[in-house]
Design a protein around this motif. Structure first.
Motif, short mmCIF file in Angstrom:
data_model
loop_
_atom_site.label_atom_id
_atom_site.label_comp_id
_atom_site.label_asym_id
_atom_site.label_seq_id
_atom_site.Cartn_x
_atom_site.Cartn_y
_atom_site.Cartn_z
N HIS A 205 0.94 -1.28 -0.02
CA HIS A 205 -0.09 0.09 0.03
C HIS A 205 0.82 1.39 0.14
O HIS A 205 0.51 2.28 -0.66
CB HIS A 205 -0.90 0.02 1.20
N ALA A 206 2.02 1.30 0.70
CA ALA A 206 2.95 2.34 0.51
C ALA A 206 3.39 2.67 -0.41
O ALA A 206 3.64 3.67 -0.88
CB ALA A 206 3.78 2.08 1.99
N GLY A 207 3.87 1.58 -1.22
CA GLY A 207 4.58 1.55 -2.33
C GLY A 207 3.67 2.00 -3.44
O GLY A 207 4.06 2.85 -4.50
N TYR A 208 2.44 1.65 -3.41
CA TYR A 208 1.48 2.08 -4.39
C TYR A 208 1.01 3.54 -4.16
O TYR A 208 0.92 4.32 -5.30
CB TYR A 208 0.02 1.14 -4.38
N THR A 209 1.12 3.86 -3.06
CA THR A 209 0.68 5.26 -2.56
C THR A 209 1.79 6.27 -3.31
O THR A 209 1.70 7.24 -3.74
CB THR A 209 0.63 5.53 -1.10
N ARG A 210 3.14 5.97 -3.06
CA ARG A 210 4.11 6.56 -3.41
C ARG A 210 4.29 6.53 -4.98
O ARG A 210 4.54 7.63 -5.71
CB ARG A 210 5.47 5.82 -3.05
N ALA A 211 3.72 5.53 -5.65
CA ALA A 211 3.74 5.42 -7.14
C ALA A 211 2.62 6.45 -7.76
O ALA A 211 3.06 7.04 -8.83
CB ALA A 211 3.43 4.08 -7.67
N LEU A 212 1.63 6.48 -7.23
CA LEU A 212 0.48 7.50 -7.48
C LEU A 212 0.86 8.72 -7.50
O LEU A 212 0.79 9.68 -8.33
CB LEU A 212 -0.75 7.14 -6.63
N VAL A 213 1.81 9.11 -6.36
CA VAL A 213 2.08 10.63 -6.22
C VAL A 213 3.19 11.00 -7.27
O VAL A 213 3.23 11.76 -7.96
CB VAL A 213 2.67 10.81 -4.96
N GLN A 214 4.01 9.89 -7.53
CA GLN A 214 5.02 10.10 -8.50
C GLN A 214 4.71 10.40 -9.82
O GLN A 214 5.19 11.14 -10.61
CB GLN A 214 6.09 9.10 -8.46
#
Length: 286
Positions: A205-214
């Motif tokens: 979930h943390a990685g996905y959230t970072r990817a969305l922001v990126q």
């Protein structure tokens, strides 16, 4: 969970094959080398008959196969909010759909419960978890679901990209692959075999959230995201923004970004062969 859950998957698959409820896709394949990377392009075999369909099955906006899933294809619950279902038209053995029990839109952001359900399978059996976010990303159903296929010869994976990614990348670091000429990012995540699924879900979930922001992907006023594909395997999460579904006559979903393209008929692969897989992936991205 590995032994008991996979036993359930295999028992359900045997029964569904015998009854005709499970309809595996019979394909023929060709190998395409592009930029030193090996891709597979599969088309429905002429031996399979004209009634065969491509992975995902037919699109019918008036039918939701996941709201009350076919008992013949239902493996069982994955947590409180999700159900594991055999994909009726599987691309491989053990091809699973992990769908929300209640209707949610496929374009809604994935939440921690979605990742917890997927993590239960990934930390038990490895393989590839993936998500087709919207019709433009190759989704055939609006009902929110992720999918999983095991690691097996010829199955889609992130293997083609791994040589271009730093093996020592810190957790949650973001990497852009030099050969993937489309808006995307890889995020290093911790989802190891045998680790607690709740811990893996937090990491995913943390990685996905970072990817969305990126990638600058945010929900609109209806709470829906732009179209995207997500793939998770071998300690990496890949998110790709999408602009359209087709390249030529080939519908492109997440599995293509895992190295495997699918088409209804062999002649529909002509444009893909002429352009090459990397140009095709770029052509459906941003």
């Amino acid at each position: 969970m590995t032994t008991d859950f996979m036993r359930q998957v295999d028992e359900r698959a045997r029964s569904a094959l015998a009854s005709g409820d499970l309809q595996p896709i019979v394909t023929e394949q060709i190998e395409l080398i592009d930029g030193g990377l090996r891709f597979l392009a599969r088309s429905v075999s002429t031996l399979a008959g004209k009634s065969s369909v491509i992975p995902g099955g037919p699109r019918d906006p008036n039918f939701n196969p996941f709201l009350s899933p076919d008992p013949a294809l239902t493996v069982g619950p994955l947590g409180d909010a999700h159900t594991a279902i055999l994909n009726k038209f599987p691309v491989s053995a053990r091809h699973l759909v992990i769908a929300t029990k209640e209707f949610r839109e496929q374009l809604e952001p994935l939440d921690r419960a979605d990742f917890t359900a997927l993590a239960r399978v990934l930390v038990s059996a490895g393989g590839l978890g993936f998500h087709n976010g919207g019709t433009a990303a190759g989704a055939s159903q609006r009902h929110k679901h992720v999918q999983w296929i095991p690691r097996a010869q010829g199955n889609a994976s992130l293997d083609i990209w791994l040589p271009g990614l730093p093996a020592d990348a810190p957790l949650l670091s973001i990497v852009v692959h030099p050969r993937l000429m489309v808006q995307h990012c890889f995020v290093r995540v911790d989802c190891r075999l045998g680790m607690p699924p709740e811990q893996a879900a937090d990491a995913l979930h943390a990685g996905y959230t970072r990817a969305l922001v990126q990638l600058g992907l945010a929900p609109d006023s209806s709470g829906l995201l732009p179209a995207s594909n997500l793939l998770i395997a071998d300690g990496w999460l890949l998110l790709v923004q999408r602009s359209r579904e087709h390249f030529g006559a080939v519908s492109i979903n997440a599995l293509a970004f895992g190295g495997t393209f699918y088409a209804q008929e062999a002649d529909k692969l002509a444009a893909l062969q002429a352009a090459g897989p990397l140009k095709a992936l770029a052509g459906v991205g941003v």
